[in-house]
Design a protein around this motif. Structure first.
Motif, PDB file in Angstrom:
ATOM      1  N   THR A 291      99.072  -3.103 -84.850  1.00  0.00           N
ATOM      2  CA  THR A 291      98.205  -3.337 -83.954  1.00  0.00           C
ATOM      3  C   THR A 291      97.399  -5.267 -83.896  1.00  0.00           C
ATOM      4  N   ALA A 292      97.279  -5.714 -82.752  1.00  0.00           N
ATOM      5  CA  ALA A 292      96.732  -6.366 -82.691  1.00  0.00           C
ATOM      6  C   ALA A 292      95.267  -6.734 -81.840  1.00  0.00           C
ATOM      7  N   GLU A 293      93.885  -6.077 -82.181  1.00  0.00           N
ATOM      8  CA  GLU A 293      93.184  -6.444 -81.158  1.00  0.00           C
ATOM      9  C   GLU A 293      91.911  -7.905 -80.967  1.00  0.00           C
ATOM     10  N   PHE A 294      92.523  -8.060 -79.780  1.00  0.00           N
ATOM     11  CA  PHE A 294      91.227  -8.808 -79.343  1.00  0.00           C
ATOM     12  C   PHE A 294      90.391  -8.919 -77.572  1.00  0.00           C
ATOM     13  N   GLU A 295      90.613  -7.203 -78.447  1.00  0.00           N
ATOM     14  CA  GLU A 295      88.959  -6.900 -76.955  1.00  0.00           C
ATOM     15  C   GLU A 295      88.220  -7.515 -76.738  1.00  0.00           C
ATOM     16  N   GLU A 296      87.363  -7.340 -76.080  1.00  0.00           N
ATOM     17  CA  GLU A 296      86.194  -8.387 -75.822  1.00  0.00           C
ATOM     18  C   GLU A 296      85.951 -10.404 -76.794  1.00  0.00           C
ATOM     19  N   ALA A 297      86.964 -10.472 -77.123  1.00  0.00           N
ATOM     20  CA  ALA A 297      86.349 -11.922 -77.802  1.00  0.00           C
ATOM     21  C   ALA A 297      86.532 -12.900 -76.454  1.00  0.00           C
ATOM     22  N   ILE A 298      85.916 -13.750 -77.483  1.00  0.00           N
ATOM     23  CA  ILE A 298      85.534 -14.827 -76.826  1.00  0.00           C
ATOM     24  C   ILE A 298      85.968 -16.002 -77.082  1.00  0.00           C
ATOM     25  N   PHE A 299      86.868 -16.631 -76.652  1.00  0.00           N
ATOM     26  CA  PHE A 299      86.941 -17.854 -76.792  1.00  0.00           C
ATOM     27  C   PHE A 299      86.242 -19.759 -75.715  1.00  0.00           C
ATOM     28  N   HIS A 300      85.817 -19.818 -76.328  1.00  0.00           N
ATOM     29  CA  HIS A 300      85.150 -21.161 -75.888  1.00  0.00           C
ATOM     30  C   HIS A 300      85.943 -22.459 -75.801  1.00  0.00           C
ATOM     31  N   ASP A 301      86.559 -22.081 -76.933  1.00  0.00           N
ATOM     32  CA  ASP A 301      87.313 -23.798 -76.657  1.00  0.00           C
ATOM     33  C   ASP A 301      88.492 -23.410 -76.351  1.00  0.00           C
TER      34      ASP A 301
END
Length: 383
Positions: free
Chosen positions: A289-299
């Motif tokens: 599993t790859a978990e990126f929930e609620e991550a923020i990518f500013h760039d």
């Protein structure tokens, strides 16, 4: 001193003589009184001049004394600094030599010596972190990383003579000891890169936090990497292999975050992580599993040619800039509630089946604390 005495006498005599001459035309007894006054004034002038010269000389001596004292203090400070730097160099050299020992306890001692040195000397922290990272980048296979040949050798040893079994046990013991040393190195980095802020912009409460660190673990092999709530200036994990859980939950990457070609054998957790600069996951392999929930990518974020072998979750993730997902998905990927900024001239490549829906109202197009107009990532049925 002789010149000063002459100046005092000359000054007093000159003033007295001038006043004496002024009394020559006066009649007695006024002339006698004025001449006596001239003598007194001359003596007073000489005394005043002497006092002024004495004060001037005292000031000059004081300034000279203070300057000499400053020079001595500066020399002492330089000597202390040189002694401190020599001591630091000696400790650093000894600790690095310990890392090269064939005995695990000695290597552990070297790691902890470097940790103490970095904690006490902020200007040397990056260098010491570089040394610890270099140690972790060195190839030292553990049991689950054995090559096919090494596995066959161990199987042969287990079925062989008593000497073969003894050699196999010794090799296994050495690997287990090295595993402990590497776990200690990981803990040192993690413990000093976790600021423990009470709020997102609050001051660190961890007094052992090392700010402004660049992390280079490219090509390394990491086990049970629990990097939650840490902060780094930049992070280079290109070609890194992660065994066990690789957790970056709520981690802040203030600079470039590179995971190009990284391999995650177990769950990769980037939930609530913040990427303030570009994040590259090109050719990364996520075996679970790859978990990126609620991550923020500013760039920009790049997942081109990445492989997701199991579920990939990007729910409620925020994309401020370009996002490229020309990747291979062997299982489900979800972007439920993910937000995409719309008021910038950017191009993105989303996974098949996902599109951007514009907001239906001004309030729906806003995100608290963020500028711009925001849309939603939705599957085709909801577009």
């Amino acid at each position: 001193m002789a010149a000063s005495a002459v100046l005092v006498i000359a000054g007093g005599s000159g003033v007295g003589w001038w006043l004496w001459r002024q009394a020559d035309g006066l009649s007695e007894p006024i002339r006698t009184q004025e001449q006596a006054q001239a003598v007194r004034v001359g003596l007073a002038t000489a005394g005043g001049t002497g006092a002024a010269l004495a004060l001037l000389l005292a000031v000059r001596r004081q300034r000279s004394t203070e300057h000499d004292l400053w020079l001595k203090e500066q020399a002492a400070a330089d000597a202390r600094h040189d002694a401190t730097e020599r001591r630091i160099t000696e400790l650093y050299t000894k600790a690095v030599e310990q890392l090269g020992s064939d005995k695990a306890p000695v290597r552990l001692g070297g790691l902890y010596a470097l940790e103490r040195l970095a904690q006490a000397n902020e200007e040397h922290r990056q260098t010491i972190v570089d040394v610890i990272c270099a140690y972790l980048r060195m190839p030292q296979p553990c049991a689950e990383e054995l090559s096919d040949t090494e596995v066959q050798d161990e199987q042969h040893a287990a079925a062989g003579t008593a000497d073969d079994r003894r050699i196999g046990e010794e090799r296994a013991q050495l690997r287990a000891e090295e595993r402990q040393v590497r776990q200690a190195a990981q803990r040192i980095l993690i413990n000093h890169l976790r600021p423990d802020r009470r709020t997102n912009f609050g001051e660190p409460t961890n007094t052992n936090f090392w700010a402004g660190i660049n992390l280079d673990l490219s090509g390394s092999t990491l086990h049970d990497w629990h990097f939650d709530q840490c902060e780094v200036s930049s992070a280079d994990f290109r070609g890194t292999t992660f065994h066990g859980l690789a957790s970056f939950h709520s981690t802040v990457f203030r600079g470039f975050a590179g995971f190009v070609g990284a391999t995650f054998h177990r769950t990769a957790r980037f939930s609530s992580a913040t990427f303030r600069r570009s994040a590259w996951f090109i050719e990364a392999a996520f075996h679970e599993t790859a978990e990126f929930e609620e991550a923020i990518f500013h760039d920009s974020c790049w997942f081109d040619e990445a492989a997701f072998h199991q579920f990939a979750g990007f729910a409620k993730t925020t994309f401020h800039s370009t996002a490229w997902f020309d990747a291979t998905f062997h299982d489900t990927i979800r972007f439920d509630g993910a937000r995409v900024r719309l008021d910038q001239d950017i191009t993105s490549d989303w996974p098949a089946g996902w599109q951007v829906r514009e907001p239906t109202s001004a309030s729906e197009g806003r995100i608290d604390g963020s500028e711009g107009v925001w849309g939603f990532l939705v599957p085709p049925a909801d577009a």
